[in-house]
Design a protein around this motif. Structure first.
Motif, mmCIF file in Angstrom:
data_model
loop_
_atom_site.group_PDB
_atom_site.id
_atom_site.type_symbol
_atom_site.label_atom_id
_atom_site.label_comp_id
_atom_site.label_asym_id
_atom_site.label_seq_id
_atom_site.Cartn_x
_atom_site.Cartn_y
_atom_site.Cartn_z
ATOM 1 N N ASP A 148 34.439 36.674 35.490
ATOM 2 C CA ASP A 148 35.060 35.776 36.564
ATOM 3 C C ASP A 148 36.486 36.429 37.124
ATOM 4 N N TRP A 182 35.501 42.913 40.386
ATOM 5 C CA TRP A 182 35.461 42.350 41.850
ATOM 6 C C TRP A 182 35.777 43.468 42.771
ATOM 7 N N LEU A 225 35.598 39.942 47.582
ATOM 8 C CA LEU A 225 36.833 38.804 47.953
ATOM 9 C C LEU A 225 37.549 39.536 49.086
ATOM 10 N N CYS A 231 33.801 35.752 48.963
ATOM 11 C CA CYS A 231 34.693 34.639 48.963
ATOM 12 C C CYS A 231 35.864 35.037 50.109
ATOM 13 N N ASP A 265 34.799 29.857 48.941
ATOM 14 C CA ASP A 265 33.526 30.652 48.589
ATOM 15 C C ASP A 265 32.768 31.181 49.632
ATOM 16 N N LEU A 290 37.733 25.770 47.804
ATOM 17 C CA LEU A 290 37.735 25.785 46.199
ATOM 18 C C LEU A 290 39.300 25.362 46.019
ATOM 19 N N LEU A 330 37.473 32.247 40.321
ATOM 20 C CA LEU A 330 35.942 32.286 41.162
ATOM 21 C C LEU A 330 35.189 32.864 40.062
#
Length: 260
Positions: free
Chosen positions: A3, A136, A162, A191, A215, A221, A235
């Motif tokens: 995450d 990520w 993201l 995201c 999201d 969020l 996330l």
């Protein structure tokens, strides 16, 4: 896959006063009560949205880059936001992506805001940045870039998870801000984070904030509304992966890339 915990700062900015803004942000960042992976600051966070680049620009070895490195090391997180940079006689609205080890990447704002004459002061960027951080892939852009979906597009040759925008986006156009940020998340199945400022600048422009994290479905969020402070949300990688596995819109897009 891990995450990603994201923290973003929404604040008023002292007009053209880098030391005062760094001090304000020191206080905001002291409010981080738990570990985070990524700290995001607004566009031109040391000055406000100023065209006085000759008087305000810093070099890449200047005090704000040192300040960013110190905070990245202290929080064991990437810290990012844009400032006015002078390099080889040119001025840039430059986003700095600073890692805990002191290394950094940069992105120069591509779309300069002609309504404010930004193109007469700053040199536009030519290359998009996508950074991999703690599992990520993240694409950081700057303010007016939000209006240009082709530049923001989640491309197979440079994919991301993201998409984020740092901004000084005035309240008079807040509907565009909230609408386009949500659209960028939905159309790119990613995201999205938009980090804006609040307050009024010396030109009389009001800023409503509306910083938000969404999201890949366009659901909110975390929302700052008009409040100052630091906002944190984690996330969930599994949620993004599951949605993409079940909704393959990224596989059905048009096969083109942005030219020069």
């Amino acid at each position: 896959m891990p995450d990603l915990t994201v923290s973003f700062v929404q604040t008023k900015l002292h007009w053209q006063d880098a030391a005062a803004n760094r001090a304000t942000l020191d206080v905001a960042l002291a409010g981080l009560s738990s570990p985070t992976d990524l700290i995001v600051l607004p566009e031109m966070f040391t000055t406000g949205f100023s065209m006085e680049a000759e008087a305000l620009a810093e070099p890449m070895d200047g005090p704000t880059v040192a300040w960013l490195r110190a905070h990245a090391a202290a929080h064991h997180a990437v810290v990012t936001g844009s400032i006015i940079i002078e390099e080889n006689g040119a001025y840039y609205n430059r986003l700095l992506w600073v890692r805990p080890d002191g290394s950094l990447s940069t992105y120069d704002k591509r779309h300069l805001f002609t309504l404010a004459g930004e193109q007469h002061t700053y040199t536009p960027g030519t290359t998009r940045l996508v950074e991999e951080w703690r599992g990520w892939r993240i694409c950081p852009l700057v303010c007016y870039d939000l209006r240009f979906p082709v530049w923001s597009r989640n491309q197979p040759v440079q994919p991301y998870d993201l998409l984020l925008y740092v901004a000084n986006w005035p309240a008079v156009r807040r509907t565009a801000w909230t609408t386009l940020l949500r659209a960028r998340a939905i159309e790119n199945v990613a995201c999205a984070l938009g980090v804006n400022r609040i307050g009024q600048d010396a030109n009389g422009h009001e800023y409503a904030g509306d910083s938000a994290l969404l999201d890949a479905k366009g659901n909110y969020l975390a929302e700052a509304h008009a409040q100052p402070g630091i906002f944190t949300h984690t996330l969930r990688r599994a949620e993004l992966d599951e949605f993409r596995a079940n909704f393959g819109a990224l596989n059905d897009g048009d096969a083109f890339e942005l030219g020069t």
